[in-house]
Structures are given as C-alpha cells and as structure tokens.
Design a protein around this motif. Structure first.
Motif, mmCIF file in Angstrom:
data_model
loop_
_atom_site.group_PDB
_atom_site.id
_atom_site.type_symbol
_atom_site.label_atom_id
_atom_site.label_comp_id
_atom_site.label_asym_id
_atom_site.label_seq_id
_atom_site.Cartn_x
_atom_site.Cartn_y
_atom_site.Cartn_z
ATOM 1 N N LYS A 348 -8.570 49.322 32.445
ATOM 2 C CA LYS A 348 -8.663 50.229 31.300
ATOM 3 C C LYS A 348 -10.128 50.435 30.908
ATOM 4 O O LYS A 348 -10.978 49.591 31.178
ATOM 5 C CB LYS A 348 -7.894 49.651 30.108
ATOM 6 N N PRO A 349 -10.420 51.549 30.233
ATOM 7 C CA PRO A 349 -11.806 51.779 29.791
ATOM 8 C C PRO A 349 -12.200 50.802 28.695
ATOM 9 O O PRO A 349 -11.342 50.298 27.963
ATOM 10 C CB PRO A 349 -11.781 53.218 29.266
ATOM 11 N N SER A 350 -13.480 50.522 28.594
ATOM 12 C CA SER A 350 -13.973 49.638 27.545
ATOM 13 C C SER A 350 -13.734 50.285 26.189
ATOM 14 O O SER A 350 -13.759 51.519 26.063
ATOM 15 C CB SER A 350 -15.472 49.370 27.720
ATOM 16 N N PRO A 351 -13.513 49.471 25.140
ATOM 17 C CA PRO A 351 -13.323 50.039 23.802
ATOM 18 C C PRO A 351 -14.548 50.835 23.384
ATOM 19 O O PRO A 351 -15.682 50.443 23.664
ATOM 20 C CB PRO A 351 -13.140 48.802 22.906
ATOM 21 N N VAL A 352 -14.310 51.952 22.711
ATOM 22 C CA VAL A 352 -15.415 52.781 22.223
ATOM 23 C C VAL A 352 -15.949 52.175 20.944
ATOM 24 O O VAL A 352 -15.191 51.878 20.023
ATOM 25 C CB VAL A 352 -14.935 54.226 21.960
ATOM 26 N N ASP A 353 -17.270 51.958 20.880
ATOM 27 C CA ASP A 353 -17.884 51.414 19.667
ATOM 28 C C ASP A 353 -17.737 52.405 18.534
ATOM 29 O O ASP A 353 -17.663 53.614 18.730
ATOM 30 C CB ASP A 353 -19.374 51.131 19.892
ATOM 31 N N GLU A 354 -17.722 51.877 17.317
ATOM 32 C CA GLU A 354 -17.584 52.724 16.136
ATOM 33 C C GLU A 354 -18.734 53.728 16.094
ATOM 34 O O GLU A 354 -19.905 53.379 16.239
ATOM 35 C CB GLU A 354 -17.624 51.860 14.878
ATOM 36 N N GLY A 355 -18.386 54.967 15.884
ATOM 37 C CA GLY A 355 -19.419 56.010 15.812
ATOM 38 C C GLY A 355 -19.585 56.742 17.122
ATOM 39 O O GLY A 355 -20.185 57.795 17.159
ATOM 40 N N GLU A 356 -19.042 56.181 18.211
ATOM 41 C CA GLU A 356 -19.166 56.845 19.511
ATOM 42 C C GLU A 356 -17.930 57.702 19.739
ATOM 43 O O GLU A 356 -17.059 57.379 20.516
ATOM 44 C CB GLU A 356 -19.335 55.820 20.641
ATOM 45 N N ASP A 357 -17.837 58.805 19.008
ATOM 46 C CA ASP A 357 -16.658 59.661 19.077
ATOM 47 C C ASP A 357 -16.871 60.891 19.941
ATOM 48 O O ASP A 357 -16.104 61.831 19.891
ATOM 49 C CB ASP A 357 -16.260 60.096 17.665
ATOM 50 N N GLY A 358 -17.950 60.868 20.681
ATOM 51 C CA GLY A 358 -18.237 61.997 21.575
ATOM 52 C C GLY A 358 -19.253 62.953 21.012
ATOM 53 O O GLY A 358 -19.789 63.779 21.716
ATOM 54 N N GLY A 359 -19.529 62.834 19.692
ATOM 55 C CA GLY A 359 -20.491 63.757 19.090
ATOM 56 C C GLY A 359 -21.893 63.557 19.603
ATOM 57 O O GLY A 359 -22.704 64.466 19.580
ATOM 58 N N ASP A 360 -22.177 62.332 20.064
ATOM 59 C CA ASP A 360 -23.531 62.057 20.537
ATOM 60 C C ASP A 360 -23.863 62.794 21.812
ATOM 61 O O ASP A 360 -25.012 62.814 22.240
ATOM 62 C CB ASP A 360 -23.712 60.544 20.773
ATOM 63 N N TRP A 361 -22.827 63.384 22.444
ATOM 64 C CA TRP A 361 -23.076 64.040 23.720
ATOM 65 C C TRP A 361 -23.487 65.491 23.543
ATOM 66 O O TRP A 361 -23.785 66.171 24.487
ATOM 67 C CB TRP A 361 -21.816 63.985 24.608
ATOM 68 N N GLU A 362 -23.476 65.969 22.288
ATOM 69 C CA GLU A 362 -23.849 67.361 22.099
ATOM 70 C C GLU A 362 -25.319 67.560 22.423
ATOM 71 O O GLU A 362 -26.154 66.749 22.072
ATOM 72 C CB GLU A 362 -23.577 67.795 20.651
ATOM 73 N N GLU A 363 -25.582 68.669 23.059
ATOM 74 C CA GLU A 363 -26.967 68.949 23.451
ATOM 75 C C GLU A 363 -27.785 69.290 22.228
ATOM 76 O O GLU A 363 -27.375 70.059 21.370
ATOM 77 C CB GLU A 363 -26.984 70.116 24.440
ATOM 78 N N VAL A 364 -28.961 68.714 22.104
ATOM 79 C CA VAL A 364 -29.847 68.979 20.986
ATOM 80 C C VAL A 364 -30.937 69.923 21.442
ATOM 81 O O VAL A 364 -31.584 69.686 22.452
ATOM 82 C CB VAL A 364 -30.471 67.663 20.455
ATOM 83 N N ASP A 365 -31.109 70.994 20.705
ATOM 84 C CA ASP A 365 -32.152 71.965 21.038
ATOM 85 C C ASP A 365 -33.443 71.537 20.382
ATOM 86 O O ASP A 365 -33.548 71.491 19.171
ATOM 87 C CB ASP A 365 -31.732 73.345 20.533
ATOM 88 N N SER A 366 -34.437 71.178 21.199
ATOM 89 C CA SER A 366 -35.700 70.686 20.672
ATOM 90 C C SER A 366 -36.757 71.772 20.593
ATOM 91 O O SER A 366 -37.894 71.510 20.288
ATOM 92 C CB SER A 366 -36.221 69.542 21.553
ATOM 93 N N GLU A 367 -36.356 73.015 20.884
ATOM 94 C CA GLU A 367 -37.345 74.091 20.876
ATOM 95 C C GLU A 367 -37.711 74.453 19.447
ATOM 96 O O GLU A 367 -36.856 74.514 18.564
ATOM 97 C CB GLU A 367 -36.771 75.336 21.569
#
Length: 376
Positions: A348-367
């Motif tokens: 099974k996959p490792s438990p997801v730490d609190e706060g790691e709900d997938g939002g951190d994967w959004e691309e950040v525009d640094s321009e």
C-alpha cells in the motif's frame, strides 16, 4: 496691503523643438532585446521585436533564425519551417554560409521524411566542420568555448542521423548498410569529441541492439564518468533528457544503483519531472523483483521495502502526470499497471502527511508581471 502681481515667468523646462524625432533603437539593440525575450520564453513579444528588425533589414540572418525559433515555440510549425528554409539553399535569400542551426531545426521538422532529415543533418555537419577547422587554426591548438560548442553540435547532428537509421518506424533500419553507417557516424562523433556523453550513450544503445552488453556497459560507464561528480550548475552536466536516456540504458542493463544516483541528481534540479519519478518507481520495482528471486533482499533491503519505495514513487508520478496534463499516456498506463501489481502483493502507499493534499503540486508562476519589456 494687497499682493503685488507677480511678473510672468518663463518656463524653466526646455521644450524640444516640435520637429525633433525620437531616435529609433538600433538593430543590435532590437536583436539583444528579442534574444532576451526568447530566453525568458516570452515568444509573442519577441516576435514583435523580430518583425521590427526585419522591417528594417529583411535579410538579417540572426533575426530570421530567431523568427523560426519563436514561431516554432508558438506552434506555428509551417511558418517556422519556411523561416528556416529561407536561410538555406536553394533559397535565393540564403547567406553564403548558411547557419547550421537552420539545418538542425529543419532536420527535426522533417520527421515524416527521414531522407530529408538525414540530408539536413549532413549539411549541418559540413558547415560545422568548416567552422571547427577555422576555430582550431585560430586557437592554435588551445580549445575555446566556441570550439567546444561547435563540437557538441557536430556530435548532436551525427547522433541525430544514427537515431534515424535505428528508428524502427522507418525502413532505414532494415537496409543492409544501416549497421555500418551507424558505426561510422558514431566513430566520427567520438573522433570529434571523445568523451561526449551523448555519443557514448548512443554507442551503448547500438551495442545493446547488437547483443554486446559488456561493451555497452563500458560506454555507459565512460559517459557517466565525465559528469557524475559535477555540481548541479556545472555546464558539463548534460541536459535532463540526456540523463534520463542514460537511466533507461542503466535499467535495461540491470545497473540499478547508478540509475538511482542519476535520478537523484535530476530530481535535485527538478522534483516535478514526471519521467524521473516513473523511472525511479520502475527501478525500485525491478529491484524488488530481483530481491524476491535472490532470497528476499537486494543490497540489504527486503523486497517489501523496495516495493514500498516503488509504490510511493509511482503514486507521486501519477499525481504529477494528472496535474501537469502530461502528454505521455503510455507512462501513465504503465504506472497504473505497476500500481495494480503492487496492490495485489499487498503493498500500500505510504500515509500522506497532513497538509499534503496535492495542492503543493500546482505549478507556481515565478515570472514578474511588470518586467522591463518595453523598448520604444
């Protein structure tokens, strides 16, 4: 006592005569600005500057090259192709010595016509070889950055030809001269640049197709030794696609430890590379399979531990693939197939730490939105 009426004063600001015209920027300034915008990936704005240059000088070679690049990046493939074709014979507008980059781009844009692509690569090599002789003569035996770049482009053009000859989607790989042609091209590449990683990796791929795995390993070890101790910002470090190809070859030869080391280097530069996460998951999966065959462990790790690492990498790859809308669907299909196999084994996959709900994967525009892009 009332205020005295002030005397009329002259305007302190010196006004410009009405007939003075603001000086136009020079072509060199416009070229510099267009180039900087291309580096910043602002291709739409770069096109505006490039077209201003061509209005002033319709035969400007550098502007035409940049026009082709910018059009290519904005999806105007046919227009880009026409821009590059205007720089090479038989175009009457072609310069006396065509830029090799135009031939290289045209080769890549001729994937549906392998013979044309080969001709473009050959023409690029001929121009580059002439440039290299001139640099070597001028440098009197001392290498320069320009010389190294020319050698790298020669190797790239030679390797491009090998890849066309080896590609099973073309009939060329079945031609009787295919194997010798590839050998000759790669020998020339290594004569030009003996430690070029791309040439060595391609030679390894040829050796593997010839069922000569030991020679393939030697080529890969030599290729990796050139840059394995480089810092992340070292210019000798090959681009990520070249390193990913090395990983694939390592995995194919069951050289899992170096494959993981290369992947860790890639992820330290870009931890959202879908293919890197896929290959790491695949590598751990194969190591787990190997552990089961050899008594339950591999390099002091149990097959379950390796399988767990594989599952976590594959889950991350799946999230990134979805969030980036990645175009490589076969990767996702294989990832899902491997996850199903691990699931059947009880991994099974490792438990997801609190706060790691997938939002951190959004691309950040640094321009910056207010970058200095104006030039009157």
């Amino acid at each position: 006592m009332g205020r005295t009426k002030p005397k009329k004063k002259h305007l302190s600001k010196v006004q410009e005569p009405a007939n003075v015209v603001k000086e136009e920027p020079s072509i060199s300034a416009l070229l510099e600005k267009a180039q900087s915008l291309i580096v910043q990936c602002d291709y739409e704005l770069a096109l505006k500057f490039i077209r201003r240059i061509l209005e002033k000088d319709a035969s400007n070679v550098e502007a035409k090259e940049m026009l082709g690049v910018a059009l290519l990046e904005t999806g105007e493939i046919e227009q880009a192709k026409q821009a590059f074709q205007s720089l090479v014979p038989p175009s009457p507008l072609a310069p006396a010595v065509p830029p090799p980059s135009a031939y290289l781009y045209l080769a890549q844009l001729s994937e549906d016509d392998p013979r044309t692509a080969l001709d473009c690569y050959k023409s690029a090599v001929n121009v580059l070889m002439g440039q290299l002789k001139g640099k070597e003569k001028a440098a009197d035996g001392n290498g320069s950055d320009d010389e190294l770049e020319i050698k790298s482009n020669i190797v790239r053009a030679l390797v491009g030809q090998v890849e066309i000859w080896m590609d099973p989607q073309y009939d060329l790989c079945f031609e009787p001269e295919a194997e010798k042609t590839c050998e000759d091209l790669l020998n020339l590449a290594l004569q030009t640049d003996p430690n070029n990683p791309e040439a060595l990796q391609t030679f390894a791929s040829v050796r593997m197709s010839q069922q000569r795995p030991e020679e393939a390993k030697q080529c890969l070890e030599q290729a990796w030794s050139v840059w394995k101790d480089c810092e992340p910002d070292d210019p000798k470090l090959p681009p990520i696609p070249t390193r990913l190809n090395l990983v694939k070859l390592f995995i194919e030869l069951a050289l899992y430890a170096p494959a993981l080391l290369v992947l860790h280097g890639i992820m330290s530069s870009d931890d959202q590379d879908v293919e890197a996460w896929y290959l790491e998951g695949w590598c751990f999966y194969l190591m787990s399979e190997q552990a089961k065959k050899s008594g339950g462990t591999y390099d002091e790790l149990t097959w379950e531990e390796l399988a767990k690492d594989s599952r976590d990498c594959l889950e991350t790859c799946q999230v990134l693939h979805r969030n980036q809308d990645h175009p490589d669907k076969p990767i996702l299909e294989h990832v899902q197939e491997l996850i199903s196999s691990l699931d059947a084994l009880g991994i099974k996959p490792s438990p997801v730490d609190e706060g790691e709900d997938g939002g951190d994967w959004e691309e950040v525009d640094s321009e910056d939105d207010d970058g200095d892009i104006e030039m009157q």
